[in-house]
Write an enzyme that holds these catalytic residues in place. Structure first.
Site, short mmCIF file in Angstrom:
data_model
loop_
_atom_site.label_atom_id
_atom_site.label_comp_id
_atom_site.label_asym_id
_atom_site.label_seq_id
_atom_site.Cartn_x
_atom_site.Cartn_y
_atom_site.Cartn_z
N TYR A 64 0.84 -1.21 0.00
CA TYR A 64 0.00 0.00 0.00
C TYR A 64 0.87 1.26 0.00
CZ TYR A 64 -4.84 -1.66 0.83
OH TYR A 64 -6.10 -2.18 0.71
N ARG A 74 3.22 10.95 -9.29
CA ARG A 74 2.29 11.33 -10.37
C ARG A 74 1.46 12.56 -9.96
NH1 ARG A 74 -2.02 9.89 -13.95
NH2 ARG A 74 -2.68 11.99 -14.53
N ASP A 78 1.45 16.59 -11.55
CA ASP A 78 0.29 17.41 -11.92
C ASP A 78 0.33 18.76 -11.21
OD1 ASP A 78 -0.74 15.44 -13.57
OD2 ASP A 78 -1.96 14.54 -11.98
N MET A 82 0.49 22.57 -12.82
CA MET A 82 -0.52 23.63 -12.56
C MET A 82 0.14 24.92 -12.10
SD MET A 82 -3.81 21.93 -10.72
CE MET A 82 -2.93 20.97 -9.52
N PHE A 106 -5.95 19.40 -13.07
CA PHE A 106 -6.36 19.68 -11.68
C PHE A 106 -7.37 18.64 -11.18
CE2 PHE A 106 -9.43 22.91 -13.58
CZ PHE A 106 -10.61 22.31 -13.14
N ASP A 138 -2.33 -11.63 12.72
CA ASP A 138 -2.73 -11.08 11.42
C ASP A 138 -4.09 -10.40 11.59
OD1 ASP A 138 -2.96 -10.53 8.65
OD2 ASP A 138 -1.82 -12.33 8.18
N ASN A 145 -7.94 -9.08 2.78
CA ASN A 145 -7.00 -7.97 2.86
C ASN A 145 -6.19 -7.88 1.56
OD1 ASN A 145 -5.84 -5.85 4.24
ND2 ASN A 145 -4.29 -7.10 5.25
N SER A 148 -8.44 -6.54 -1.14
CA SER A 148 -8.67 -5.10 -0.96
C SER A 148 -7.55 -4.29 -1.59
CB SER A 148 -8.76 -4.75 0.53
OG SER A 148 -9.81 -5.45 1.14
N THR A 204 -11.72 -0.37 -0.40
CA THR A 204 -11.64 0.41 0.85
C THR A 204 -12.68 -0.06 1.85
OG1 THR A 204 -10.87 2.30 -0.44
CG2 THR A 204 -11.65 2.75 1.79
N THR A 207 -11.63 -3.24 3.39
CA THR A 207 -10.59 -2.96 4.39
C THR A 207 -11.20 -2.54 5.72
OG1 THR A 207 -8.97 -2.32 2.72
CG2 THR A 207 -8.64 -1.45 4.93
N THR A 214 -11.13 -6.84 13.25
CA THR A 214 -9.86 -7.16 13.91
C THR A 214 -9.74 -6.46 15.25
OG1 THR A 214 -8.79 -7.44 11.76
CG2 THR A 214 -7.35 -7.08 13.65
N HIS A 287 -16.86 15.29 3.94
CA HIS A 287 -16.26 15.86 5.15
C HIS A 287 -15.74 14.77 6.09
CE1 HIS A 287 -15.10 19.33 7.43
NE2 HIS A 287 -15.29 18.56 8.49
N GLU A 289 -14.46 12.17 5.15
CA GLU A 289 -13.24 11.70 4.50
C GLU A 289 -12.00 12.44 5.03
OE1 GLU A 289 -12.22 9.40 2.64
OE2 GLU A 289 -10.33 10.16 1.83
N TYR A 291 -11.55 13.39 8.02
CA TYR A 291 -11.20 12.78 9.31
C TYR A 291 -10.82 11.30 9.16
CZ TYR A 291 -12.52 17.14 11.30
OH TYR A 291 -12.54 18.48 11.61
N SER A 302 0.55 10.76 18.15
CA SER A 302 0.49 10.34 19.55
C SER A 302 1.60 9.35 19.87
CB SER A 302 -0.88 9.71 19.86
OG SER A 302 -1.91 10.65 19.62
N SER A 318 -8.70 11.05 27.62
CA SER A 318 -9.28 12.23 26.95
C SER A 318 -8.97 12.19 25.46
CB SER A 318 -8.75 13.51 27.59
OG SER A 318 -7.36 13.64 27.36
N THR A 362 -10.39 18.52 18.72
CA THR A 362 -9.09 18.63 18.04
C THR A 362 -8.12 19.45 18.89
OG1 THR A 362 -10.31 18.59 15.95
CG2 THR A 362 -7.99 19.22 15.85
N LYS A 365 -6.54 17.45 21.65
CA LYS A 365 -5.39 16.64 21.21
C LYS A 365 -4.11 17.47 21.16
CE LYS A 365 -7.98 13.27 18.47
NZ LYS A 365 -7.32 12.05 18.93
N PHE A 423 -7.48 24.08 2.81
CA PHE A 423 -7.57 22.63 2.62
C PHE A 423 -6.17 22.00 2.59
CE2 PHE A 423 -7.89 18.90 -0.22
CZ PHE A 423 -8.78 18.15 0.53
N HIS A 424 -5.24 22.63 1.87
CA HIS A 424 -3.89 22.06 1.81
C HIS A 424 -3.17 22.19 3.14
CE1 HIS A 424 -4.64 22.07 -2.53
NE2 HIS A 424 -3.66 21.19 -2.61
#
Length: 671
Positions: A64, A74, A78, A82, A106, A138, A145, A148, A204, A207, A214, A287, A289, A291, A302, A318, A362, A365, A423-424
């Site tokens: 993966y 790749r 791109d 841009m 894009f 495993d 797996n 997937s 996905t 998975t 598991t 949205h 996605e 997280y 962590s 916590s 958040t 954390k 976003f970035h």
């Protein structure tokens, strides 16, 4: 002829476009050269048996991550195209890309980076680390797996095939209708997008079923929920989100396929449908996605914070509850992506408040990581550089997210470069930095030697400096009114900022090149950086208990867990007593056999997907029959496990005990 080849003709090959044509030739030549190199060195049987057909979660995890790194190259190509276009096409200049080609780039960039870089990278770490941290042999379903992974690879193959045959979508990475409907996108670009994501999406979801099962059902003796490492908790939350959100994506894309292939009208306003229905459905997936990617990243931070601060993670419980809170609230904020749709002030206010509330767990954390470092013996290794860089970057990204959650502000900067910068900042600062930290942190566990530290720090600084140069000006340009996805820049006064962003992207590119150099140099000098102890960082969780690299069965005997930090407690007791626990009674171990079912299934899925894209229906039916036949063949197999003899288990375990005893004795002498 259309019955045989569908819509496929010679016109699908981009003979008139030199950039994709030359790129295709170079990629094909590179693939052929690598294949010949592997064959001439006699490595093919090893690759086939140890990786391609493997059901070992660690080997699948590595595959993966390799896929993610290849697709990163790749996707970054791109990105740099841009940036170069935007830096050149200012005022009277039109740059070097046509609008049609730029639109494809894009769209491909966003699709590749989210679905085929970030997702495989995150799932790769889950595969490699979670069973080891849980102290088991495993995942629950090893063969599934393998399937997937190969379905994900099949989706990536189709995305790349669009570069050589046909075209890719020109609609952006979320393919909003009506632009993605057949009337406005009559080519095969949107079909490549839809089919590739549907195939990889099945992988996905499989998975997520595997990891939820598991983590909930297979753990070492004594490993209760509140003794699981935080990375396992964040992986569990992420997979629960996948299980709930990805079926929505599958249905949404399926409805769009019905619109395009069978003239349905789910999202065509003229035909009685509603394009805003698509907007709602795609963001119900979209949205969470964020997280799905961010939560495992938080788990990596962590682990890094506790290990390199020499302290237990501050506020473990916590941290767990904050993870679960994010998991739930992330499904309640999707409408903030389109405040401007006209839902009304009350609805906008509710979703705006929910979007701000998610910042609270958040923030918990962030404070937990800071307090973990506070008073600790912090070692400023490469993973710690990424942790500190993440906190500096992500806090700004989070604050701009809170700003965007205010509907009046969102109306001003909607669809602007401000949004692109935010976003970035979240994805690169929050996710990519974590993935690079995890890559450095767990690399010695996977291969038995560490990566070069100096080059690792150089890579970090390239990412950190390059990111801020490449995206911070976008906040300013967003306020100036620059909208995203512009192929041509009308205002010459923006030129200095666009040149600066290009310079930042080049520095990030240098970081990617240095990552390759670091890997090659580390392999070349691996004898100097071997890790024979299995515990090069003085770790605290169970993956550091076993050898590096671990045997197929992970542990000779499943560890008995006491306390929240399973390995740390065990290690400190051994150091204090200057001896290991009593040697256990070893038994033969039953492990799943390797199987080609995944790669064969992916082959037929790719054939079927390609045929659907080009309307070659007889080939699509053959592909489906082939995939079904593979599963039937596998179901009739009698042998699904093999036995590792007890002598082999005992010999390896005793050698491991000897090495550990020497290591712990040296630690006891130094403390």
């Amino acid at each position: 002829m259309s019955v045989i080849f569908g819509k496929l003709t010679w016109d699908a090959i981009p003979f008139h476009e030199p950039i994709p044509l030359i790129t295709s030739a170079v990629v094909l030549a590179a693939v052929a050269a690598i294949a010949v190199w592997v064959w001439r060195n006699g490595w093919w049987p090893y690759l086939r048996d140890e990786y391609i057909t493997s059901t070992d979660h660690k080997r699948i995890g590595i595959m993966y991550i390799v896929l993610a790194l290849l697709m990163l190259v790749r996707g970054f190509a791109d990105a740099i195209m841009m940036r170069l276009q935007q830096s050149m096409a200012i005022g009277a200049s039109q740059g070097y890309l046509t609008p049609e080609h730029y639109n494809q780039i894009f769209s491909a960039h966003g699709t590749i980076m989210i679905f085929f870089v970030a997702m495989p990278f995150v799932i790769g770490f889950m595969n490699f680390v979670v069973p080891l941290q849980l102290g088991v042999r495993d995942v629950a379903f090893p063969t599934m797996n393998n399937v997937s992974f190969w379905l994900t690879a099949s989706g990536a193959l189709l995305i790349n095939l669009s570069l050589f045959i046909g075209e890719f979508a020109r609609t952006g990475w979320l393919a909003f209708p009506p632009l993605s409907e057949k009337e406005f996108s009559p080519g095969v670009g949107v079909d490549y997008y839809l089919v590739a994501l549907q195939i990889s999406g099945v992988g996905t979801v499989l998975t997520s079923v595997n990891f939820v099962t598991t983590i909930l059902k297979i753990r070492a003796p004594g490993m209760s929920y509140f003794r699981m490492p935080v990375f396992c908790w964040t992986s569990l939350a992420s997979n629960l989100l996948i299980l709930a959100a990805f079926p929505v994506l599958t249905v949404t894309l399926g409805l769009l396929m019905l619109d395009r292939y069978l003239d349905f009208h789910f999202f065509t306003n003229d035909g009685g449908g509603n394009s805003m229905l698509y907007m709602n459905l795609i963001w119900v997936w979209g949205h969470p996605e964020v997280y799905i990617l961010a939560l495992p990243a938080f788990g990596i931070y962590s682990e890094v914070a506790a290990t390199f601060s020499g302290k237990p993670l501050f506020g473990y419980r916590s941290m767990v509850f904050a993870t679960l809170a994010i998991c739930i609230i992330s499904f309640m904020v999707w409408l903030h992506h389109f405040f401007t749709m006209g839902a009304g002030a009350n609805i906008n206010a509710i979703f705006g408040i929910a979007s701000m509330v998610i910042g609270i767990p958040t923030g918990v954390k962030i404070y937990n990581w800071l307090f973990t470092m506070y008073g600790g013996r912090v070692r400023f290794t490469v993973p710690m550089h990424y942790l500190i860089g993440f906190m500096l970057t992500f806090v700004v990204g989070g604050l701009t997210g809170v700003l965007l959650a205010i509907p009046p502000v969102d109306f001003v900067v909607h669809n602007s470069l401000f949004l692109v910068a935010h976003f970035h900042q979240v994805i690169i600062g929050g996710v990519v930095f974590a993935l690079m930290a995890g890559y450095t942190y767990w690399f010695p566990k996977a291969f038995g030697f560490t990566l070069d530290e100096r080059l690792g720090k150089a890579v970090f600084w390239c990412w950190f400096i390059g990111f801020h140069l490449a995206f911070m000006p976008s906040y300013l340009l967003g306020f100036y009114g620059a909208t995203r996805r512009m192929q041509h820049i009308p205002d010459p006064s923006w030129a200095p900022w666009l040149h600066l962003e290009l310079f930042g992207a080049v520095i990030i590119g240098a970081g990617i090149v240095l990552t390759v150099v670091q890997l090659l140099y580390s392999i070349k000098t691996r004898e100097q950086r071997l890790d024979v102890t299995g515990d090069p960082w003085d770790g605290r969780t169970l993956e550091w208990l076993t050898l590096s690299p671990p045997p197929h069965y992970n542990f000779a005997v499943l560890p008995d867990v006491h306390g929240e930090e399973a390995y740390w407690t065990r290690k400190q007791t051994a150091i204090k007593m200057d001896q290991l626990i009593k040697e256990p009674d070893y038994q033969p171990i039953e492990m799943p056999v390797s199987t080609p079912v995944g790669v064969i299934c992916a082959f037929f899925a790719s054939v079927c997907g390609f045929a659907v894209i080009w309307h070659i229906w007889w080939l699509a039916i053959l592909g489906l029959i082939g995939a079904f036949a593979v599963f039937v063949w596998y179901a009739w197999q009698d042998e699904h496990e093999h036995i590792v003899p007890v002598d082999e288990v005992r010999t390896n375990a005793r050698e491991r005990r000897r090495i550990r005893m020497e290591h712990l004795h040296s630690l006891s002498q130094s403390t």
